[in-house]
Each structure stands twice: as C-alpha cells, then as structure tokens.
Scaffold this motif. Structure first.
Motif, PDB file in Angstrom:
ATOM      1  N   ASP A   1     -11.109  36.653  20.443  1.00 14.84           N
ATOM      2  CA  ASP A   1     -13.000  35.775  20.229  1.00 14.84           C
ATOM      3  C   ASP A   1     -12.957  35.393  18.986  1.00 14.84           C
ATOM      4  OD1 ASP A   1     -15.162  36.330  19.217  1.00 14.84           O
ATOM      5  OD2 ASP A   1     -15.430  38.716  20.131  1.00 14.84           O
TER       6      ASP A   1
ATOM      7  N   TYR B   1     -18.415  45.638  22.949  1.00 15.11           N
ATOM      8  CA  TYR B   1     -16.986  45.505  23.781  1.00 15.11           C
ATOM      9  C   TYR B   1     -17.730  46.749  24.778  1.00 15.11           C
ATOM     10  CZ  TYR B   1     -14.358  42.251  21.233  1.00 15.11           C
ATOM     11  OH  TYR B   1     -14.382  40.586  20.072  1.00 15.11           O
TER      12      TYR B   1
ATOM     13  N   TRP C   1     -15.737  45.554  17.652  1.00 12.22           N
ATOM     14  CA  TRP C   1     -16.534  45.484  17.749  1.00 12.22           C
ATOM     15  C   TRP C   1     -17.576  46.302  18.605  1.00 12.22           C
ATOM     16  CZ3 TRP C   1     -19.411  40.501  20.487  1.00 12.22           C
ATOM     17  CH2 TRP C   1     -20.792  40.727  19.811  1.00 12.22           C
TER      18      TRP C   1
ATOM     19  N   ASN D   1     -13.889  41.054  13.404  1.00 12.22           N
ATOM     20  CA  ASN D   1     -15.535  42.038  12.653  1.00 12.22           C
ATOM     21  C   ASN D   1     -13.964  43.864  13.716  1.00 12.22           C
ATOM     22  OD1 ASN D   1     -17.812  44.103  12.384  1.00 12.22           O
ATOM     23  ND2 ASN D   1     -18.568  42.402  13.828  1.00 12.22           N
TER      24      ASN D   1
ATOM     25  N   ALA E   1     -14.806  34.573  17.311  1.00 12.19           N
ATOM     26  CA  ALA E   1     -16.803  34.725  16.391  1.00 12.19           C
ATOM     27  C   ALA E   1     -16.515  34.401  15.068  1.00 12.19           C
ATOM     28  CB  ALA E   1     -17.084  35.490  16.651  1.00 12.19           C
ATOM     29  N   TYR E   2     -15.585  34.426  14.043  1.00 16.16           N
ATOM     30  CA  TYR E   2     -15.500  34.389  12.822  1.00 16.16           C
ATOM     31  C   TYR E   2     -14.481  33.260  12.264  1.00 16.16           C
ATOM     32  CZ  TYR E   2     -18.431  38.570  12.975  1.00 16.16           C
ATOM     33  OH  TYR E   2     -19.441  39.070  13.659  1.00 16.16           O
TER      34      TYR E   2
ATOM     35  N   SER F   1     -23.353  31.011  16.447  1.00 17.08           N
ATOM     36  CA  SER F   1     -23.766  32.057  15.263  1.00 17.08           C
ATOM     37  C   SER F   1     -23.776  32.049  14.277  1.00 17.08           C
ATOM     38  CB  SER F   1     -24.134  33.958  16.513  1.00 17.08           C
ATOM     39  OG  SER F   1     -24.237  33.464  17.636  1.00 17.08           O
ATOM     40  N   LYS F   2     -21.899  32.242  13.523  1.00 22.79           N
ATOM     41  CA  LYS F   2     -21.543  32.718  12.079  1.00 22.79           C
ATOM     42  C   LYS F   2     -21.039  31.030  11.380  1.00 22.79           C
ATOM     43  CE  LYS F   2     -21.450  36.314  13.674  1.00 22.79           C
ATOM     44  NZ  LYS F   2     -22.047  37.518  14.147  1.00 22.79           N
TER      45      LYS F   2
ATOM     46  N   PRO G   1     -25.432  32.290  26.382  1.00 27.29           N
ATOM     47  CA  PRO G   1     -25.816  33.032  24.815  1.00 27.29           C
ATOM     48  C   PRO G   1     -24.949  33.244  24.411  1.00 27.29           C
ATOM     49  CG  PRO G   1     -27.021  34.260  27.288  1.00 27.29           C
ATOM     50  CD  PRO G   1     -25.593  33.138  26.838  1.00 27.29           C
ATOM     51  N   GLY G   2     -24.384  32.851  22.926  1.00 28.53           N
ATOM     52  CA  GLY G   2     -23.410  33.138  21.700  1.00 28.53           C
ATOM     53  C   GLY G   2     -22.119  34.005  22.796  1.00 28.53           C
ATOM     54  N   GLY G   3     -21.494  33.860  21.635  1.00 33.26           N
ATOM     55  CA  GLY G   3     -20.365  34.709  22.091  1.00 33.26           C
ATOM     56  C   GLY G   3     -20.404  35.783  23.110  1.00 33.26           C
ATOM     57  N   THR G   4     -21.526  36.455  22.809  1.00 38.30           N
ATOM     58  CA  THR G   4     -21.586  37.973  23.439  1.00 38.30           C
ATOM     59  C   THR G   4     -21.307  37.843  25.148  1.00 38.30           C
ATOM     60  OG1 THR G   4     -22.797  38.491  21.749  1.00 38.30           O
ATOM     61  CG2 THR G   4     -23.689  39.980  23.720  1.00 38.30           C
TER      62      THR G   4
ATOM     63  N   SER H   1     -18.268  31.097  19.989  1.00 42.21           N
ATOM     64  CA  SER H   1     -20.204  31.073  19.001  1.00 42.21           C
ATOM     65  C   SER H   1     -20.334  30.337  18.179  1.00 42.21           C
ATOM     66  CB  SER H   1     -19.582  32.704  18.494  1.00 42.21           C
ATOM     67  OG  SER H   1     -21.337  33.218  17.772  1.00 42.21           O
TER      68      SER H   1
ATOM     69  N   ARG I   1     -28.788  31.292  19.976  1.00 39.38           N
ATOM     70  CA  ARG I   1     -27.842  31.928  21.376  1.00 39.38           C
ATOM     71  C   ARG I   1     -27.620  30.510  21.892  1.00 39.38           C
ATOM     72  NH1 ARG I   1     -26.768  35.451  19.474  1.00 39.38           N
ATOM     73  NH2 ARG I   1     -25.831  36.277  21.380  1.00 39.38           N
TER      74      ARG I   1
ATOM     75  N   ASN J   1      -9.602  39.912  18.838  1.00 36.82           N
ATOM     76  CA  ASN J   1     -11.129  39.103  18.089  1.00 36.82           C
ATOM     77  C   ASN J   1     -10.420  38.751  16.697  1.00 36.82           C
ATOM     78  OD1 ASN J   1     -13.734  40.653  16.193  1.00 36.82           O
ATOM     79  ND2 ASN J   1     -13.083  38.936  16.285  1.00 36.82           N
TER      80      ASN J   1
HETATM   81  N1  PLP Z   1     -17.842  38.998  18.961  1.00 35.24           N
HETATM   82  C1  PLP Z   1     -17.719  39.563  17.553  1.00 35.24           C
HETATM   83  C2  PLP Z   1     -16.569  40.486  16.410  1.00 35.24           C
HETATM   84  C3  PLP Z   1     -19.162  39.762  17.165  1.00 35.24           C
HETATM   85  O1  PLP Z   1     -19.661  40.281  15.378  1.00 35.24           O
HETATM   86  C4  PLP Z   1     -19.855  38.680  17.380  1.00 35.24           C
HETATM   87  C5  PLP Z   1     -21.391  38.821  16.559  1.00 35.24           C
HETATM   88  O2  PLP Z   1     -21.553  39.489  15.844  1.00 35.24           O
HETATM   89  C6  PLP Z   1     -19.973  38.274  18.742  1.00 35.24           C
HETATM   90  C7  PLP Z   1     -19.135  38.276  19.128  1.00 35.24           C
HETATM   91  C8  PLP Z   1     -20.948  36.993  19.565  1.00 35.24           C
HETATM   92  O3  PLP Z   1     -22.109  36.962  18.831  1.00 35.24           O
HETATM   93  P1  PLP Z   1     -23.211  35.907  19.528  1.00 35.24           P
HETATM   94  O4  PLP Z   1     -23.318  36.854  20.948  1.00 35.24           O
HETATM   95  O5  PLP Z   1     -24.560  36.063  18.295  1.00 35.24           O
HETATM   96  O6  PLP Z   1     -22.734  34.682  19.579  1.00 35.24           O
END
Ligand code: PLP
Length: 407
Positions: free
Chosen positions: A219, A133, A130, A185, A221-222, A253-254, A103-106, A251, A262, A180
């Motif tokens: 990571d 972590y 971030w 981020n 994500a961006y 998400s973005k 569910p997402g990168g998290t 991810s 998710r 990351n």
């Molecule tokens: N890694 C970083 C650095 C992030 O800023 C985010 C989201 O804000 C994520 C991973 C993963 O986000 P998500 O779980 O929504 O995919």
C-alpha cells in the motif's frame, strides 16, 4: 431490519468525532490558538487544504460531457498506463504488470482482500495499522491478524512477522500480507531495503512448495511524500516465483491532492502472463459488482499529466514544494522529540507519527485540556504532521511529555 452480519456498533467515527471537537475549539479560541493534529490531509500553515493547481486547472479545462461520461469498467486505458508509470516511475519491476482502476487506494485494498483470500480467511498486517483494513475485513467476511511492527529496539520485528506469516501459511496454504510502506500510516515507518530482502527471501523459501500461494499488497498511499529513494525497493518484485504475486495499491489522493475525486488502481506484478490476465479479469469483475466504474474526470487528469511533459514537470515541482514543507515539519518535530526525550514510533517520514501509550483515550483527553487534538489508536496516539505548521510540530512533544507525566 438489517441482516445480522450488517448490524454494526452505533458509534461515530472516532477521528471525525475529535476533528469536530477541534473545529469547535478553533471557532471558540481561534485556530492559531489550538493544534488540530487529527486531519489526514496535507494542509498549509493556515489550516487550508492544499490542492495542486496543475491537477485542478487540468480538471477544469475538461469539457463537461467528457467529465460526465462513464469510464471503462476496468478504467480508461490511457489512465491504466499512467497509473503504472505513476506507481513505479523509473523503478518498474520486471514482469507482467497490469492495472485496474479503483476508487482510491481503498478500492485496491478491497479487491486484494476479496480476490486473493478465501471467505473466512485471515490476512496479515502490522499491529499499528490503518483502521479501514479492519473495516474491509469485517465487510467482506475476512479476518485480520497482526504481527508486531516494532521490536524492543523500535526496529522492524522480523521475528514476529515470520511467526505469523508461517502460522497462517501452514494453516491456509495462502497468505495475503498488507504492507503500508513507505511512510506508513500511522507511524511514519518505512521498510528498509534490507528488511525487504528478508521478507522476500522468506516468501521465496516457502514458495518452493508449489501448494503455497503468497500475496503481498504494498500500500503505497504516501510514497510521493517519502523521499527521493522511496521507490528503490520496487525492482525487488521482479523475477519472483510464480506463486508469489505482488499487488500495489496506488492512490492519487495524497500524491495528486485528489482525495475526494476517488482515483486509484490495483496493480499486479507477476512473472506469469496467465496470472496477470487472471488478475485483470478478476478485478474488473469486482469493479462491476461493487462500484461499477471509477471517476472519469479524475482518470483523465492523471492521464493528461503523464502525457504532457511540461505539465508533468510542473506537477512534480508543485508537489516538491509541499514535500519540503512536510519534511521541515517532520524535522522540527523530531528535534523537539530529542530535546524533551519523548518515546515515539520509528518515524522515517510522511504524514503521521505516533506516540505509544497504554491509555490512548486518556492521553487524548489530557491533551485536549491543552488544546492539542490528536487521534487515539489501539496502541497509542496519532499526530498528523501534515495538518499543522512547523512551529506547532515543534511544540507538541513537550505538551505530550507533560500530559504523559500526569497519567
Ligand atoms: N492506505 C492508507 C494507509 C491510507 O492512509 C489511505 C488514506 O488515508 C489509503 C490507503 C487510501 O486512501 P484513498 O482511498 O483515499 O486513496
């Protein structure tokens, strides 16, 4: 009644707290008269969340029962293939590559921490990081330690990275490093090709000792908001020794504006078929034991986009519009930074940029007096360029410079 380890500080999330104050200020003064630079999602110039039509039209075209059904525990197989394509595009490293839906990168970060460190172990990331972590470490009986992201020249501090990497590898015989990049981020930093070479060479040197286990979690994500060459570093993870495992946290998400749906994946790259198989069953087991399976409808959307050339191209086109919008905001911000002479972290692109300072909370309070809302971090304040217009991006450096002079 909570078990001792589960009793946590009773404090509201700092980011959401400030975001709420910004919302109240917008109601009181009008959103055009405040700058709410707290939100970690791409907003248009009027503050509305951007949601790709290609993504949501596909989702809404699905049959209800198709959305309602359970996905496979490891993720639906057409999605797993699509997640690998979405992660690497045309820069796929050579090796055995497997993906498990999260569910997402998290979720991918969680699995990397739980499955590639031992209980009580420490994993590493940069000192600007971030905050989840740390939460993931706390939740799972692990520790997080950091290296300095920047040296005195505001460039990647390889010496600090090397020192921490070697210290923990000697102690634990295993090290997980969470990187990351690109468009980190909270700083907007991107590790360059040359810096990656040094990081990988150091790992290879230590991999000569077969007792050492080195795991990178990249990571990304961006990544889709980080420029055309954002994936050029990826082939470097092909043909590495067996005791270097590379994991990617993918991810949606973005990249696909699917924040709340998710959808993500943990993806491994290894020269060993056996270790890829080990990865797959380890992470699929973790899925079952944490959140069970992921969001079926979200997986289907990504799989459909990657199996329909026209839709894929439309989605890319849509994203490019917003990538350019973000690039313009970043450029406007940097121009003003240079004009007023504001020291910032090394921004190469993406959603966020940070301003280092000794008292971040005090600086944020001063900025609120000017109706500028930013997030205090451990080592400075974070501005979400993704959430404010180009015009507001250009205004903020002078406001911050003024507030800093009052401290
Ligand atoms: N890694 C970083 C650095 C992030 O800023 C985010 C989201 O804000 C994520 C991973 C993963 O986000 P998500 O779980 O929504 O995919």
């Amino acid at each position: 009644m909570a078990a001792e380890h589960a009793i946590r500080p009773r404090e509201a999330d700092v980011i959401f707290g400030i975001a709420n104050r910004a919302k109240q200020a917008a109601e009181q003064y009008g959103s055009e008269n405040i700058i709410n630079s707290t939100i970690g999602a791409l907003l248009d110039d009027n503050g509305k969340l951007i949601a790709f039509n290609t993504v949501y039209d596909t989702l809404k075209s699905m049959d209800n029962a198709q959305i309602a059904a359970y996905a496979a525990l490891e993720g639906d197989h057409d999605y797993l293939d699509a997640s690998i394509r979405a992660c690497f595009m045309d820069k796929k490293p050579v090796g055995h590559i497997r993906s498990v839906a999260t569910p997402g990168g998290t979720g991918a970060v969680r699995h990397a921490v739980c499955n590639y460190t031992n209980p009580g172990d420490t994993f590493l990331t940069a000192d600007w990081f971030w905050e989840p972590y740390q939460t993931i470490a706390d939740e799972n009986g692990r520790k997080l330690d950091t290296y300095n992201l920047f040296n005195e020249k505001n460039e990647f501090d390889f010496e600090s990275y090397k020192k921490q990497f070697e210290a923990y590898l000697i102690k634990q015989k295993r090290i997980l490093i969470v990187l990351n990049t690109p468009a980190h981020n909270p700083t907007g930093y991107t590790i360059s090709d040359g810096e990656w070479d040094r990081i990988i060479d150091l790992a290879k040197e230590h991999a000569a000792n077969p007792e050492n286990k080195i795991i990178f979690l990249v990571d990304v994500a961006y990544i889709d908001f980080a420029g055309d060459d954002a994936r050029d570093f990826m082939p470097k993870f092909g043909n590495l020794p067996k005791n270097i495992m590379t994991l990617f946290a993918f991810s949606a998400s973005k990249s696909y504006t699917m924040y709340g749906l998710r959808c993500g994946a943990i993806i491994c790259v290894t020269p060993s078929e056996d270790l890829a198989e080990e990865f797959f069953y380890s992470c699929a087991h973790s899925n079952r034991g944490t959140w069970s399976n992921g969001t079926k409808g979200a997986m289907h959307v990504i799989a459909t986009i990657y199996n329909d050339k026209t839709l894929y191209e439309e989605c890319e086109k849509e994203r490019n519009i917003y990538r350019n919008l973000l690039k313009k905001r970043g450029d406007a911000f940097l121009r003003s930074v240079n004009e007023v002479g504001l020291p910032i972290t090394n921004y190469r692109g993406g959603f966020f940029v940070s301003v280092p300072c000794a008292e971040p909370e005090k600086l944020c309070k001063l900025l609120i007096e000017d109706k500028l809302f930013a997030v205090p971090l451990r080592k400075g304040i974070r501005l979400a360029l993704c959430a404010i217009s180009e015009e507001k991006c250009a205004q903020t450096p002078a406001m911050i410079k003024k507030a800093l002079s009052k401290m």
